[in-house]
Design a protein around this motif. Structure first.
Motif, mmCIF file in Angstrom:
data_model
loop_
_atom_site.group_PDB
_atom_site.id
_atom_site.type_symbol
_atom_site.label_atom_id
_atom_site.label_comp_id
_atom_site.label_asym_id
_atom_site.label_seq_id
_atom_site.Cartn_x
_atom_site.Cartn_y
_atom_site.Cartn_z
ATOM 1 N N ASN A 113 -6.763 5.984 -0.708
ATOM 2 C CA ASN A 113 -7.363 4.587 0.067
ATOM 3 C C ASN A 113 -6.397 4.279 1.496
ATOM 4 O O ASN A 113 -6.670 4.276 2.850
ATOM 5 N N ALA A 147 -10.040 -1.724 -4.870
ATOM 6 C CA ALA A 147 -9.608 -1.002 -3.812
ATOM 7 C C ALA A 147 -10.426 -0.123 -2.448
ATOM 8 O O ALA A 147 -10.812 -0.621 -1.554
ATOM 9 N N LEU A 184 -6.029 -9.879 -5.467
ATOM 10 C CA LEU A 184 -7.059 -8.904 -5.974
ATOM 11 C C LEU A 184 -8.370 -9.951 -5.521
ATOM 12 O O LEU A 184 -9.240 -9.513 -4.513
#
Length: 406
Positions: A113, A147, A184
């Motif tokens: 990522n 993510a 988040l």
């Protein structure tokens, strides 16, 4: 692993760095150093965090390859967040391979990522999509799934594939709720908000209105001849004439496009392209030369003809002509677009991201600072630049990277 280390790791996983530090702040063993480094990074103390992670990697020693690799991945994340774009990508790739080989699939996925996020930041969308291809995020925990979906959405947004972006953001929102990490969830909400605010202006037939991202996508896929002032190109579906390195020619094309189906006087063209207040014969001669060059550059798309008072643009196939302009016509808009992410950037990192020279970026930053649009922190090599967050400032269409048809 002892109970305090386990408890600190769980606190960090839920976004509670202070809770983690309460348990391990006075310890100097390798696991505690690593967790302290991650906690400091979550608190924004990047310099201290990098030092702690380097110490942790040395303390783990050569035999603990997985632990050292995890430290490298944490360092890479700090480098990305602090916009250190010269940080070694080979080290991150080696760490990812080590984690994959030892069965630490979650941290290997996190490393992947990070690699993709860096490519996305630099506008290298094709490479980012190649790394994304074939990867199944379903076994990942909610935070990593969030993510991953944000990265998919980011690539899709930058490529103007809004349906793909909305689907990815919906999945990211569900995963973020599952993860229950406030930071988040806020990141996902900001990304969703980007889809709901205007991204550009449409100027056509003397009228002007804002466009959302999905409307921009529809416009670029239509039969309309688009003079794109966000990327400085003239395009008709898959046919693209780039004029980013020819600012005078693009200024002429934009002026003619905004006036279509009418013409533009020679005086107005001289003012737009050359900023000439009082035109003389040399200006008029130069205008004729530049119009000739514009005809050559756009010969497949338009015809530029002389009229009694100036010049007019006529598309060869398209029935409509439109100008796609930023919401705010701003000098050095691309620099401001990067700084609008709220992070602090060095001039060298901005130069890498923009694909231009550091001196060009430094001049732009000095001009923006003189206008109080950016501010600097630190001195010398530690100097970083930031801009005040302006929610309405558009960024996506000003960032580097190919759009459909490029």
């Amino acid at each position: 692993m002892d109970s305090l280390i386990t408890a600190a790791a769980r606190a960090l996983a839920t976004g509670d760095p202070l809770g983690a530090l309460k348990r391990i702040a006075l310890r100097d063993d390798a696991p505690a150093l690593a967790l302290r480094g991650i906690a400091m990074a979550q608190l924004g103390e990047f310099v201290r965090a990098k030092a702690l992670l380097k110490n942790a990697a040395r303390a783990f020693g050569q035999k603990e390859a997985v632990a050292r690799a995890r430290c490298v991945v944490a360092e890479a994340e700090i480098a990305l967040v602090s916009r250190d774009l010269i940080w070694s990508q080979r080290a991150l790739e080696r760490a990812r391979a080590t984690l994959q080989a030892h069965g630490d699939l979650m941290n290997a996925a996190h490393a992947r990522n990070l690699q993709i996020r860096r490519l996305l930041l630099l506008g290298r969308l094709d490479e980012a999509e190649r790394l994304l291809a074939g990867f199944d995020p379903s076994p990942l925990p909610p935070a990593l799934r969030t993510a991953h979906e944000l990265i998919i959405a980011g690539v899709a947004i930058r490529s103007l594939r809004t349906k793909t972006a909305r689907a990815a953001l919906a999945r990211a929102e569900r995963a973020a709720r599952e993860a229950a990490i406030p930071a988040l969830r806020a990141e996902v909400e900001n990304a969703i908000r980007l889809m709901r605010v205007p991204a550009a202006r449409l100027i056509a037939r003397g009228e002007e209105r804002p466009l959302l991202l999905d409307e921009v996508e529809t416009l670029l896929a239509s039969e309309t001849l688009v003079i794109d002032a966000c990327r400085n190109v003239v395009r008709e579906r898959d046919m693209v004439a780039p004029l980013a390195t020819r600012p005078v020619l693009f200024a002429l094309a934009r002026a003619l496009g905004e006036a279509w189906p009418g013409d533009v006087s020679r005086a107005d063209l001289l003012a737009r392209a050359f900023r000439a207040r009082h035109a003389d014969e040399s200006h008029r001669a130069r205008l004729r030369v530049e119009i000739g060059r514009l005809r050559v550059e756009l010969k497949e798309l338009v015809e530029v003809s002389a009229t009694e008072r100036g010049f007019a643009l006529t598309p060869r196939r398209a029935r409509e002509v439109a100008v796609l302009a930023p919401l705010v016509d701003e000098n050095h808009a691309a620099v401001l677009a990067f700084l609008a992410d709220g992070e602090s950037w060095s001039s060298s990192a901005l130069a890498i991201a923009l694909g231009t020279s550091p001196r060009t970026v430094q001049r732009a930053l000095e001009q923006l600072a003189a206008a109080s649009k950016v501010r600097s922190i630190g001195r010398g090599r530690a100097r970083r630049w930031m801009a005040p967050l302006v929610p309405s400032f558009p960024t996506i269409l000003l960032l580097p990277g190919p759009l459909p048809g490029s």
